[in-house]
Design a protein around this motif. Structure first.
Motif, short mmCIF file in Angstrom:
data_model
loop_
_atom_site.label_atom_id
_atom_site.label_comp_id
_atom_site.label_asym_id
_atom_site.label_seq_id
_atom_site.Cartn_x
_atom_site.Cartn_y
_atom_site.Cartn_z
N GLY A 99 0.86 -1.25 -0.10
CA GLY A 99 -0.02 -0.01 -0.02
C GLY A 99 0.80 1.27 -0.08
N ALA A 100 1.87 1.23 0.46
CA ALA A 100 2.78 2.34 0.75
C ALA A 100 4.05 2.59 -0.33
N ASN A 101 4.46 1.46 -1.16
CA ASN A 101 5.48 1.62 -2.06
C ASN A 101 5.08 2.45 -3.26
N PRO A 102 3.94 2.71 -3.63
CA PRO A 102 3.82 3.45 -4.83
C PRO A 102 3.73 4.91 -4.47
N ALA A 103 3.86 5.35 -3.26
CA ALA A 103 3.77 6.59 -2.75
C ALA A 103 5.40 6.75 -2.25
N ILE A 104 6.26 5.71 -1.83
CA ILE A 104 7.40 6.07 -1.42
C ILE A 104 8.64 5.89 -2.63
N TYR A 105 8.33 4.89 -3.69
CA TYR A 105 9.25 4.96 -4.61
C TYR A 105 9.10 5.92 -5.91
N LYS A 106 10.06 6.43 -6.28
CA LYS A 106 9.80 7.32 -7.45
C LYS A 106 9.38 6.66 -8.73
N LYS A 107 10.18 5.31 -8.77
CA LYS A 107 9.50 4.40 -9.87
C LYS A 107 9.39 2.90 -9.50
N MET A 108 8.43 2.26 -9.84
CA MET A 108 7.91 1.09 -9.44
C MET A 108 8.21 0.25 -10.59
N PRO A 109 8.77 -1.22 -10.41
CA PRO A 109 8.95 -2.02 -11.38
C PRO A 109 7.75 -2.75 -12.09
N PHE A 110 6.72 -2.51 -11.29
CA PHE A 110 5.43 -2.97 -11.85
C PHE A 110 4.43 -2.12 -11.29
N ASP A 111 3.32 -2.27 -11.98
CA ASP A 111 1.91 -1.38 -11.58
C ASP A 111 1.14 -2.30 -10.48
N SER A 112 1.25 -1.57 -9.33
CA SER A 112 0.46 -2.23 -8.17
C SER A 112 -1.09 -2.52 -8.64
N GLU A 113 -1.48 -1.59 -9.22
CA GLU A 113 -3.13 -1.82 -9.45
C GLU A 113 -3.27 -2.58 -10.72
N PRO A 118 -5.57 -9.86 -6.91
CA PRO A 118 -5.92 -10.40 -5.16
C PRO A 118 -6.65 -11.74 -5.14
N VAL A 119 -6.17 -12.73 -4.30
CA VAL A 119 -6.88 -13.75 -4.27
C VAL A 119 -7.53 -13.67 -2.80
N THR A 120 -6.78 -13.53 -1.72
CA THR A 120 -7.57 -13.51 -0.42
C THR A 120 -6.43 -12.61 0.61
N LEU A 121 -7.06 -12.08 1.59
CA LEU A 121 -6.36 -11.25 2.64
C LEU A 121 -6.58 -12.60 3.54
N GLU A 300 -13.49 -8.70 -1.81
CA GLU A 300 -13.11 -8.17 -0.44
C GLU A 300 -11.63 -7.56 -0.18
N PHE A 301 -10.99 -8.31 -0.78
CA PHE A 301 -9.61 -8.13 -0.65
C PHE A 301 -9.08 -6.97 -1.54
N ASP A 302 -9.67 -6.87 -2.71
CA ASP A 302 -9.68 -5.95 -3.94
C ASP A 302 -10.12 -4.63 -3.01
N GLN A 303 -10.98 -4.30 -2.55
CA GLN A 303 -11.51 -3.19 -1.84
C GLN A 303 -10.55 -2.88 -0.74
N ARG A 307 -8.37 0.50 -0.31
CA ARG A 307 -8.08 1.54 0.91
C ARG A 307 -6.61 1.74 1.50
N GLU A 308 -5.87 0.46 1.39
CA GLU A 308 -4.56 0.74 1.79
C GLU A 308 -3.79 1.78 1.05
N LEU A 309 -3.83 1.51 -0.44
CA LEU A 309 -3.15 2.51 -1.33
C LEU A 309 -3.51 3.86 -0.93
N SER A 310 -4.65 4.07 -0.63
CA SER A 310 -5.28 5.57 -0.23
C SER A 310 -4.79 6.00 1.21
N VAL A 311 -4.82 5.02 2.08
CA VAL A 311 -4.21 5.49 3.47
C VAL A 311 -2.81 5.72 3.41
#
Length: 324
Positions: A99-113, A118-121, A300-303, A307-311
């Motif tokens: 959830g935090a990496n896209p905001a922390i890293y200037k460049k990600m090696p893959f698109d998180s979204e 998702p399979v399951t939390l 449910e895990f997708d939702q 939220r994690e990406l936003s928070v």
């Protein structure tokens, strides 16, 4: 005529894709499944999935292989997953860093979204604010006072930049108005070893990776990071209760697969994981470590991930966490 041929070709391709997907779902799994844990052995993420792996092997009828690929706040391991064939034989474990990496890293090696599904939390893990016995603080208020009298000199370890320990401790320091010196390691296991050996003073340690050291007195727990007290350590207050009102940070673990993986395969993995986590012996082992099974549906895990990406993007901005 050309249109007819084109439509016929498209229909044939679609039919082949559907039949191939159906065949894969019917035979899956037909060979061993690799679960990539993007952290070193010994941390909470590793511990939880090593408890689950033997039971998943029994349920799915194929060997579950745990493959530790630590580094870069889980991005090394999850990049392998994102770029693997979408056939269900390479599965990755995501956690709070996702959830935090896209905001922390200037460049990600893959698109998180886009590159992972998702399979399951699977589980939620509480962190314990922990100190080495040599640190002269036996409460959160005493630790804060010590840090304020020695700004920037108290060290804390983490499983690496962007890990749960890093994010949770920086949030704690920000809310408590203190400055701590961060020392990142290559996984939760090495971070725990560092504080046990006295190389670092503080660790917001996941309970599964540290609870045995609490019992032997090698580490001193001061409080837990969750909003409520933890059943494995019921006498410990929450950090919020102990002196930092409103503080909360939890670690979590979920399963993800490459984009394009058939939904039938995702459902098989979700159902098997849920079944394994309902086995009393497994639940008892994980609960005893301070973790709790959740087992959400893929939807449910997708939702939850959204939220994690936003928070965490908001927290990263507020706290000022940066990684070059």
């Amino acid at each position: 005529m050309t249109d007819l041929v084109g439509r016929a070709g498209l229909a044939l391709c679609t039919a082949l894709l559907v039949s191939t997907t159906a065949a894969l779902a019917q035979t899956y799994p037909a060979k061993p499944i690799r679960i990539i844990v993007p952290y070193a052995p010994g941390g909470s993420t590793d511990v939880v999935f090593r408890i689950l792996a033997p039971r998943l092997t029994e349920i799915l009828g194929q060997q579950i292989v745990i493959d530790n690929r630590p580094g870069a706040a889980s991005t090394i391991g999850l990049e392998i997953v994102a770029k693997s064939p979408p056939d269900g034989y390479t599965v990755g474990v995501s956690n709070i860093a996702y959830g935090a990496n896209p905001a922390i890293y200037k460049k990600m090696p893959f698109d998180s979204e886009k590159d992972l599904l998702p399979v399951t939390l699977v589980s939620i893990v509480t962190l314990g604010a922990t100190v080495h016995p040599s640190v002269p603080a036996r409460s959160i208020k005493a630790l804060i006072a010590l840090a304020k009298s020695n700004p920037g000199t108290l060290t804390y370890g983490s499983a690496g930049n962007g890990s749960a320990n890093h994010l949770a401790t920086e949030r704690f320091a920000h809310m408590a108005g203190i400055k701590l010196l961060h020392i990142p390691y290559k996984g939760g296991g090495p971070a725990v070893i560092s504080i046990v050996q006295g190389e670092t003073s503080i660790l917001l340690a996941t309970i599964p990776s540290s609870i045995q050291h609490f019992k032997t007195g090698k580490l001193i727990p001061l409080a837990v990071s969750s909003a409520k007290r933890n059943s494995a350590l019921p006498d410990l207050p929450t950090i919020s209760e102990a002196g930092v009102p409103g503080y909360e940070a939890i670690e979590w673990q979920g399963l993800m697969v490459p984009a394009g993986t058939p939904q039938a395969v995702i459902r098989t993995l979700y159902q098997a994981t849920t079944k394994a986590s309902q086995i009393p012996e497994v639940r008892e082992k994980v609960a005893g470590l301070g973790a709790d099974f959740v087992n959400t549906t893929p939807e449910e895990f997708d939702q939850f991930l959204k939220r994690e990406l936003s928070v965490w993007s908001k927290v990263v901005r507020e706290v000022g966490i940066k990684i070059d």
